[in-house]
Each structure stands twice: as structure tokens, then as C-alpha cells.
Scaffold this motif. Structure first.
Motif: not given
Length: 499
Positions: A26-27, A39-41, A85-88, A91-92
Motif C-alpha cells: 500500500m505504501w 471512490l474512498h479517497l 493528508g487524504v492519500f496517506a 494508506v494507514v
């Protein structure tokens, strides 16, 4: 005492390392080939930045957090996004599923009195079809389910205020994550409950009361809840497979995520390690923890639900197909780990298969990012922020994975630049975001089912003049003169601007 404490810390550090390694896919890339990820982002972005004028969401949308139980993932994501942030944040959260499942299964194994090393066997199962479809709220429910079962067993054995509070929080969190893992958790509570000790009934059941109350409210008083209830009680017209078809299709819900056969080979290796563990444990005395034999009904329930439930119900997509992976993960505690040198051998083999599956998934993610994604960032940068964008994805598939990872790539624009993007689930009863009255895109209602699957059926009256841009991948969009012209193009993506 010190050697025992050191051994515990050493083992914990080892399993933490495995959990971190399991989350590596994922990272390592920005655009993993996970179908619903954009869509989730977008949903996290809307909730986190709803009143931010840089995105303009409050002009078109309204938040509908109270009508759905499908909300924990997005609330956690929005909170984390304020920090990283949204993307990170996403990932978490997905790493919470990948690594958290390893650690939660370890906790469950310990609670059941089983060998904690068996949790290594779950790693190759993490990279399953549900992950590649991007069903993240459902997947986040898996470690919550395992952790909740472990906590329930401990609470039933020795009820305390602390264990009861934790169990109550986990039950509520699981409900607001996804209804399917929550349903299995309810079955687990029932089969593990201390029925032979009436004096413990009240204190054992009390932590589940808040989750049961919100379940009753949601299933009876919300449209999403009534629809979900109908999937189990009113599904005569729903698509379903006959028994032969369900059996034939079964392997596709464990494996078969990549176009090549690497995942099938890893699955075969995993089965061989599991069989070796069972065989090499023959003759070892087994100490069975009292009161937990009913656990076997959980994987059995998953198997039964796979064959009984429909494939879909209304807009609820993939129902029965979610249960094979739950069966596989919940069946791991039924295995045995040999003792002594034989146990070390099985542990090394399990770790080798786990590590191979991690490396294999990372390799395919990198291949997808470097060979197939194209310059989606350039396409997004070429469009002004806070605009209306229609994404018509004609070329949805991939030569790397078996799903259709590009279908929702248009939502990356909304996650980064705001505005409105079609396709969207906004307006669907299960989604925590809706359009304001009178602000729906043409034809003035939530997107019809399978809109995103059939871009060739989208008429120009649905597109022009509402959308400022049309983002396409593949050929198929032929706008009439004077409507849209090409403003940006690379080898895979094309941006059409109005006017």
C-alpha cells in the motif's frame, strides 16, 4: 520473570515486523490496482474538506452520516487526513487491515489457547479479491472482528470493567465498519457465550447492548438497513448460482487476483504448509481451552452463508462472495502447530510463503504503476479545480490484475481538486454523502446502477452542458462539434474541455 518478559517482547516485535511488511504494497506506489480506492479517497476528502472553499463541496453536496452504518472508515480517514493528508490517511487505514489482521489473529489465537505462530498463515490470504475490488470498509472489519472475538473470549472468562468497555467499543466500531463482519461477530458472541454460567449472563452480555440497539435502529428505520435486511429475507429475485456453479466459482474468491499464476502457486504452497502443520502435529498432546469449542461454528457459518446468500441485492454488490475469505481466515485457529523442531520448520515455511506473497504483490503493484497507469497526474493538473468532470472509462482492464482497476480513476480528480465527478455513489442510501436538492447531475437523480460499467450508453444529454470536462481512457467518446474539444492527451488519457 525477566526472560519471560524478554521473550514476550521479542515475539511481539517479530509480529509487528510481519504486520509492517504485510502492509508494504500500500505504501510503495501512489496508484495501487484496487478498483474502488479512488471512490474512498474522494469520500474521505469530501468529509474532511467539506467547508473548504478550495474544493467547493458544500456548494453541491450534503453530508448524510446519520443514515448509514457504512461510516467508520471515512470518519477515521477524515480525522487522519487532518494530520497526514487524504492519500496517506487511506494508506494507514488499508495498512490497518493488512497488518492489523495479522496482529488481531495473533490475539485471537492466544485467547483460544492456540499457537500464535499460526497467524503467519493469514498473510497470503490478505491479498484477496475483496482487496483488489477495493472493499475497504468490509476489509477493515476483519481485524476488528478478530480482535472483538479475542476480547469477548477474555471477557467471558473473567469479566472486568476494562474488558467490557473495550468489547463495547469494538462491537460498535465493527457495526459502523461493515454489517457482514458484524454479523459473524454476533454469531461468535452467541456460540462463545458462557451459557452454562447464568451468574455471568448479564455482565457478559451488557457490552453488546449498544451495538444491538443501533443494529435494530438501522435495520428497521433506515433505507440502507431495510435493503440489507432484505438480502437475507427477501431475495427470491436476486441473482444467485446453483450449487455446482457456487462450488466451481469458489477458488475465484480465494485466489486469482493476478493475470499470471503467481498467486495460485503461493496459495498451493500455503495449503501445503497447512497440511504439513497438521501432519507433523500428530502425536503431540493438545491442551484444549475449555469453553471455546463452539468457535468451530464460525467458519462453518461462513461456508453456509456462501451457498445460501445471493450474489447481490439492489445496489449491494458481492454478498455471498465475501464469505469464502472470512471462512479461510477464521479456519486458521482450527489448525495445529507442531512442537519443537517440527514447529520451527513449519514456522519458517509459513514465514517464507508469507514473505513471498508480500514480494509478489509489491512486484505486481509496481508493474501496474510503471507500465499501465499513464500520466493521470498530468490529466488532473490540466483541469481547473472545483469543476464538473465526467469520467468515461472505456479501457477499464489491466494486463496485471484480473479486476478493472481504472473504472473509478476519475475520482482522483475530486480527491485532489474538488468539484463533482461522475461516477459517484453520492445519493445512494448506503453512502455518507448526497447531493443537495436540485444539485444532482443530469438526469437529476442518483446515478443509475452500472453507469460506470457502460460508458458507451451515456448519452450526450447527460454530459453536455453540465460537465466542464470529460476524462476518457480508451476510445469511444465522439462529441458533436461545438460541445467538447481535446485540451490534453497522452498515450492513455484524454481530457476534453467544454466549448
Amino acid at each position: 520473570m525477566k526472560p519471560l518478559l524478554w521473550r514476550w517482547r521479542w515475539r511481539t516485535a517479530l509480529y509487528l515486523l510481519v504486520a509492517v511488511l504485510a502492509s508494504a504494497p500500500m505504501w510503495i506506489v501512489k496508484h495501487p490496482p484496487l478498483q474502488d480506492l479512488p471512490l474512498h479517497l474522494t469520500t474521505i476528502r469530501i468529509i474532511k474538506s467539506f467547508h473548504d472553499p478550495a474544493f467547493g463541496f458544500d456548494h453541491d453536496f450534503e453530508l448524510t452520516l446519520g443514515r448509514t452504518q457504512y461510516v467508520l472508515y471515512y470518519l477515521l480517514g477524515a480525522a487522519l487526513a487532518s494530520i497526514v493528508g487524504v492519500f496517506a490517511a487511506n494508506v494507514v487505514l488499508v495498512s490497518g487491515y493488512l497488518g492489523g489482521t495479522v496482529l488481531a489473529l495473533r490475539a485471537l489465537l492466544r485467547a483460544l489457547g492456540r499457537d500464535e505462530r499460526l497467524c503467519l498463515l493469514v498473510v497470503p490470504l490478505l491479498y484477496n479479491v475483496m482487496l483488489f475490488y477495493g472493499l475497504f470498509p468490509f476489509l477493515l472489519g476483519i481485524p476488528l472482528l478478530l480482535w472483538g472475538l479475542a476480547t469477548a473470549i477474555s471477557h467471558f472468562e473473567k469479566p472486568t470493567l476494562r474488558s467490557g468497555a473495550l468489547l463495547s467499543v469494538l462491537a460498535l466500531s465493527l457495526f459502523y465498519s461493515h454489517i457482514f463482519p458484524f454479523g459473524i461477530f454476533c454469531i461468535g458472541m452467541a456460540v462463545l457465550f458462557p451459557w452454562t454460567r447464568p451468574s455471568r449472563w448479564v455482565v457478559s452480555a451488557a457490552p453488546a447492548a449498544p451495538a444491538v440497539m443501533v443494529l435494530v435502529w438501522w435495520s428497521t428505520l433506515t433505507a440502507a438497513g431495510r435493503l440489507a435486511r432484505g438480502a437475507a429475507t427477501d431475495n427470491a429475485a436476486d441473482p444467485r448460482r446453483n450449487l455446482d456453479g457456487a462450488i466451481t466459482d469458489l477458488p475465484n474468491w480465494f485466489i486469482n487476483v493476478f493475470r499470471d499464476t503467481s498467486d495460485e502457486v503461493i496459495t498451493i504452497a500455503l495449503v501445503l504448509v497447512a497440511v504439513a502443520a497438521i501432519g507433523l502435529a500428530w502425536g503431540d498432546e493438545e491442551r484444549v481451552k475449555p469453553g471455546v469449542r463452539g468457535y468451530v461454528l464460525l467458519p462453518i457459518a461462513c461456508a453456509v452463508l456462501y451457498f445460501l446468500l445471493p450474489e447481490s441485492h439492489g445496489y449491494i454488490w458481492i454478498i455471498a462472495q465475501r464469505f469464502p475469505i472470512l471462512f479461510a481466515m477464521l479456519a486458521i485457529p482450527l489448525l495445529r502447530m507442531p512442537r519443537g523442531a517440527r514447529g520451527v520448520l513449519v514456522t519458517v515455511a509459513a514465514f517464507a510463503v508469507a514473505l513471498t506473497s508480500i514480494v509478489n504483490t509489491c512486484k505486481h503493484f509496481i508493474q501496474f504503476e510503471t507500465e499501465e497507469v499513464g500520466d493521470i497526474e498530468g490529466a488532473i493538473a490540466s483541469m481547473h479545480p472545483r469543476k464538473h468532470v465526467c469520467a468515461l472509462i472505456y479501457d477499464k482492464g489491466s494486463a496485471v490484475t484480473n479486476n478493472v482497476p481504472f473504472m473509478h480513476f476519475g475520482s482522483y480528480y475530486q480527491a485532489e481538486e474538488g468539484g463533482v465527478v461522475m461516477f459517484t455513489y453520492a445519493g445512494y442510501a448506503h453512502w455518507p454523502v448526497d447531493f443537495q436538492p436540485g444539485r444532482y447531475p443530469p438526469p437529476g437523480r442518483p446515478a443509475r446502477l452500472r453507469w460506470e460499467w457502460t460508458p458507451e450508453s451515456v448519452s450526450m444529454t447527460e454530459i453536455y452542458p453540465y460537465y466542464d470536462y470529460v476524462l476518457t481512457r480508451g476510445s469511444g467518446f465522439r462529441p458533436p462539434p461545438g460541445t467538447y474539444h481535446v485540451s490534453w492527451r497522452d498515450g492513455r488519457w484524454t481530457v476534453w474541455e467544454k466549448g
